[in-house]
Design a protein around this motif. Structure first.
Motif, mmCIF file in Angstrom:
data_model
loop_
_atom_site.group_PDB
_atom_site.id
_atom_site.type_symbol
_atom_site.label_atom_id
_atom_site.label_comp_id
_atom_site.label_asym_id
_atom_site.label_seq_id
_atom_site.Cartn_x
_atom_site.Cartn_y
_atom_site.Cartn_z
ATOM 1 N N PRO A 157 35.578 37.287 42.707
ATOM 2 C CA PRO A 157 36.762 37.917 42.110
ATOM 3 C C PRO A 157 36.519 39.387 41.749
ATOM 4 C CG PRO A 157 36.308 35.799 41.082
ATOM 5 C CD PRO A 157 35.161 36.086 41.996
ATOM 6 N N GLN A 158 37.526 40.204 41.979
ATOM 7 C CA GLN A 158 37.381 41.633 41.724
ATOM 8 C C GLN A 158 37.051 41.920 40.250
ATOM 9 O OE1 GLN A 158 40.577 43.977 43.375
ATOM 10 N NE2 GLN A 158 40.049 45.729 42.095
ATOM 11 N N GLU A 159 37.661 41.124 39.352
ATOM 12 C CA GLU A 159 37.419 41.339 37.910
ATOM 13 C C GLU A 159 35.926 41.167 37.613
ATOM 14 O OE1 GLU A 159 39.661 38.607 38.867
ATOM 15 O OE2 GLU A 159 40.940 40.324 39.326
ATOM 16 N N ARG A 160 35.341 40.194 38.269
ATOM 17 C CA ARG A 160 33.921 39.915 38.073
ATOM 18 C C ARG A 160 33.079 41.110 38.542
ATOM 19 N NH1 ARG A 160 30.522 35.369 39.073
ATOM 20 N NH2 ARG A 160 28.617 35.850 37.910
ATOM 21 N N LEU A 161 33.435 41.657 39.720
ATOM 22 C CA LEU A 161 32.700 42.800 40.256
ATOM 23 C C LEU A 161 32.865 44.019 39.350
ATOM 24 C CD1 LEU A 161 33.498 42.469 44.083
ATOM 25 C CD2 LEU A 161 31.322 42.020 42.944
ATOM 26 N N GLU A 162 34.087 44.192 38.833
ATOM 27 C CA GLU A 162 34.324 45.323 37.932
ATOM 28 C C GLU A 162 33.491 45.200 36.673
ATOM 29 O OE1 GLU A 162 38.561 45.297 37.530
ATOM 30 O OE2 GLU A 162 38.843 46.301 39.451
ATOM 31 N N GLN A 163 33.428 43.967 36.172
ATOM 32 C CA GLN A 163 32.655 43.717 34.963
ATOM 33 C C GLN A 163 31.166 44.000 35.204
ATOM 34 O OE1 GLN A 163 32.773 39.632 33.924
ATOM 35 N NE2 GLN A 163 32.016 39.931 31.835
ATOM 36 N N LEU A 164 30.652 43.492 36.325
ATOM 37 C CA LEU A 164 29.245 43.722 36.650
ATOM 38 C C LEU A 164 28.950 45.204 36.860
ATOM 39 C CD1 LEU A 164 28.701 40.774 39.152
ATOM 40 C CD2 LEU A 164 27.509 41.074 36.982
ATOM 41 N N SER A 165 29.933 45.932 37.383
ATOM 42 C CA SER A 165 29.731 47.349 37.686
ATOM 43 C C SER A 165 29.567 48.196 36.427
ATOM 44 C CB SER A 165 30.907 47.878 38.504
ATOM 45 O OG SER A 165 30.965 47.183 39.737
ATOM 46 N N ARG A 166 30.001 47.653 35.302
ATOM 47 C CA ARG A 166 29.829 48.421 34.056
ATOM 48 C C ARG A 166 28.372 48.504 33.656
ATOM 49 N NH1 ARG A 166 34.164 45.084 31.803
ATOM 50 N NH2 ARG A 166 35.985 45.844 32.909
ATOM 51 N N THR A 167 27.580 47.527 34.053
ATOM 52 C CA THR A 167 26.172 47.559 33.657
ATOM 53 C C THR A 167 25.220 47.766 34.830
ATOM 54 O OG1 THR A 167 26.201 45.157 33.796
ATOM 55 C CG2 THR A 167 26.455 46.131 31.605
ATOM 56 N N SER A 168 25.700 47.582 36.064
ATOM 57 C CA SER A 168 24.812 47.725 37.219
ATOM 58 C C SER A 168 25.365 48.754 38.193
ATOM 59 C CB SER A 168 24.674 46.375 37.934
ATOM 60 O OG SER A 168 24.128 46.583 39.219
ATOM 61 N N PRO A 169 24.495 49.630 38.713
ATOM 62 C CA PRO A 169 24.970 50.633 39.679
ATOM 63 C C PRO A 169 25.067 50.083 41.101
ATOM 64 C CG PRO A 169 22.655 50.979 39.231
ATOM 65 C CD PRO A 169 23.082 49.805 38.375
ATOM 66 N N VAL A 170 24.777 48.797 41.288
ATOM 67 C CA VAL A 170 24.629 48.251 42.641
ATOM 68 C C VAL A 170 25.958 48.075 43.358
ATOM 69 C CG1 VAL A 170 23.898 46.192 43.941
ATOM 70 C CG2 VAL A 170 22.447 47.123 42.147
ATOM 71 N N PHE A 171 26.993 47.682 42.625
ATOM 72 C CA PHE A 171 28.195 47.207 43.305
ATOM 73 C C PHE A 171 29.252 48.284 43.561
ATOM 74 C CE2 PHE A 171 26.366 43.813 40.725
ATOM 75 C CZ PHE A 171 26.009 42.939 41.723
ATOM 76 N N ALA A 172 29.542 49.090 42.560
ATOM 77 C CA ALA A 172 30.725 49.946 42.651
ATOM 78 C C ALA A 172 30.426 51.287 43.313
ATOM 79 C CB ALA A 172 31.293 50.179 41.265
ATOM 80 N N PRO A 173 31.441 51.887 43.964
ATOM 81 C CA PRO A 173 31.302 53.220 44.522
ATOM 82 C C PRO A 173 31.033 54.258 43.426
ATOM 83 C CG PRO A 173 33.294 52.155 45.346
ATOM 84 C CD PRO A 173 32.768 51.302 44.245
ATOM 85 N N GLY A 174 30.576 55.430 43.831
ATOM 86 C CA GLY A 174 30.445 56.518 42.867
ATOM 87 C C GLY A 174 29.140 57.269 42.989
ATOM 88 N N ALA A 175 29.223 58.597 42.877
ATOM 89 C CA ALA A 175 28.031 59.434 42.982
ATOM 90 C C ALA A 175 27.022 59.101 41.884
ATOM 91 C CB ALA A 175 28.429 60.907 42.922
#
Lengths: 235, 294
Positions: A157-175
């Protein structure tokens, strides 16, 4: 940032860089040295022709201007997703571009890449990511794919990925995430000309990305694993 | 007796390609080095993270070798998987073995470890080219179930030599990805004949992206790997200029072709429609005079 604004900020008018379609090439002068500028614009989808054109320019610089520094300007949505490109073997054209950049570095050219727009997966990996020194503007976006697409493909689920992205740099896009993971040497904002001058003075050498990722805490396992495979005695 | 490479596991392929009892694994499953990211997604890990790496012998020559396991996440490259390959290639720079064998089977970047996977593939590419520049020949073997796609399709074409079977597939964006992006009219991923003639071993061999085409047999891959041991083509300026001329010519010749059949006919293959029916020996004979050579 558009190409003209970027070139002005980098070179203050001291450049002779042309844009034809999605392809950028030319020369510029900075800190009393001439450098070559090669890259893509318009969030280019890189197909076989553009990959070959980029490689041609890098090889031309290696042949005609030994030692001249190269600035790779990155704005790409990735490889072109067409059957025609697959038919012609786009992976061979991408690999050829990567080999050309690698050769330039090995031959003593300082190669610096700057993501000024987007940098998505296959387009970045065969081009800008081959540079010894990789930078991005703070406004740039670097990604494998966006989170909605990732959620679809991985069935997470996208919400799960968004949540994980707050603490891990692995999942979400971004410089910022790529900086933490060691893939970027730095993020530029403010005086871009000064940033480029400093980057051109750096020394090229072994791949430092795993060490930086470990130092910055964003990617800690890669260094340990590769070092063990590299050095462990055979039992 | 023939042993299918296509259906074998990564370990079985590797052990069958190398000299008997010569393989020693580095960071074996007992070391329990697993993905640090998959548990956060409640996904199972593999004790080798989907790739076997180590040292062995090929026809008595000293080699390093890796084999990707398609049955674990399609052979996709995560942080650990990628670091094992990078570490092996860096070991090759230091130890100068007679060759590095890469038995590739991968969908490319493991999307569950998105950014870590992408950076890992980039590290593999740089380490691979460093090994070649150090004089080590790097040989890719492609004949697994999942093909070789994404960033690993680029990695394959960074090698000195690519060996494929007819069943092997090599490309960048998989048919499903293209169909998702541009519709079934662009690429019908369920049209197996279309997929096969666009990215399959025979087409890659005719276009010069595969240097050798072998039967789906572990012993045949082994024999081809032995033949490739002395086929180093270091990534020098001269070699890259030659490659550039080759790729430019290929684009010039076939840039307007819409289908592999058009390319095969343009190459002079009189029986283009029957290529699928030819066995490997018959195909090699038909291809001998007309195929491109990179």
């Amino acid at each position: 940032m558009d190409v003209d604004t970027l070139l002005h900020a980098l070179f203050l008018g001291c450049c002779n860089v042309a844009q034809r379609g999605d392809f950028i090439s030319g020369t510029a002068s900075i800190a009393a040295q001439t450098i070559s500028v090669v890259g893509t614009a318009n969030r280019a989808a890189i197909g076989v022709e553009l990959a070959l054109q980029l490689a041609a320019e890098v090889l031309r610089v290696v042949r005609e201007h030994p030692g001249r520094a190269i600035l790779l300007l990155v704005d790409t949505l990735g490889q072109r997703l067409r059957r025609h490109d697959e038919l012609l073997g786009i992976n061979a054209y991408m690999a050829h571009l990567a080999k050309a950049i690698d050769l330039a570095e090995r031959s003593g050219h300082r190669v610096v890449s700057l993501v000024y727009g987007q940098a998505v997966s296959g387009g970045y990996i065969a081009g800008g990511m081959m540079a010894d020194a990789c930078y991005a503007l703070s406004s740039a976006e670097i990604s494998v794919m966006n989170l909605p697409a990732m959620a679809r493909v991985t069935k997470i689920p996208q919400e799960r990925l968004e949540q994980l992205s707050r603490t891990s740099p692995v999942f979400a896009p971004g410089a910022e995430n790529y900086l933490k993971m060691g893939a970027l040497d730095g993020i530029w904002s403010g005086d871009l000309a000064e940033s480029l001058r400093a980057a051109l003075q750096g020394k090229s050498g072994a791949d430092q990305r795993r060490a930086r990722g470990a130092e910055r805490g964003g990617r800690t396992t890669a260094m340990l694993v590769s070092e063990r495979v590299r050095r462990d005695a055979l039992k | 007796m023939k042993q299918s490479y296509h259906e074998a596991s990564a370990r079985k392929r590797l052990l069958g390609v190398l000299d008997p009892d010569s393989f020693v694994e580095l960071l074996p499953p007992q070391a329990r080095v697993t993905s640090p990211h998959l548990p956060a997604l409640d996904l199972p890990v593999a004790f080798d993270d989907g790739v076997v790496v180590g040292a062995g012998a090929l026809n008595g020559r000293r080699v390093l070798a890796a084999s990707e396991e398609g049955e674990f996440m399609g052979g996709a490259v995560g942080e650990v998987h990628g670091a094992k390959l990078t570490g092996l290639l860096e070991r090759a720079v230091a130890q100068k073995p007679d060759a590095v064998l890469l038995l590739l089977e991968s969908g490319g970047v493991r999307l569950h470890e998105a950014n870590a996977g992408l950076i890992a593939v980039s590290e593999i590419m740089r380490a691979l080219l460093a090994a070649r520049a150090a004089g080590v020949v790097v040989i890719a073997l492609i004949g697994g179930t999942y093909g070789c796609f994404g960033g690993m399709g680029i990695v394959a074409k960074c090698c000195d030599v690519v060996i494929m079977s007819e069943e092997g597939r090599l490309g960048m964006s998989g048919p499903e990805v293209i169909e998702t992006a541009h519709g079934v009219e662009e690429f019908d991923a369920r049209d197996r004949a279309l997929v096969w003639r666009t990215v399959g071993g025979k087409h890659r061999y005719l276009l010069g992206d595969a240097d050798d085409l072998v039967e789906d047999d572990i012993a045949a891959f082994r024999a081809a790997a032995i033949r490739a041991l002395d086929a180093a083509r270091p990534p020098t300026l001269d070699n890259l200029l030659a490659e550039h001329a080759f790729l430019a010519q290929r684009l010039h010749l076939f840039g307007t072709c819409r289908d592999a059949l058009d390319i095969w006919r343009a190459l002079g293959l009189k029986t283009a429609e029957s290529v699928a029916l030819l066995d490997t020996a018959g195909f090699l004979e038909a291809a001998e005079k007309i195929r491109l050579r990179g």
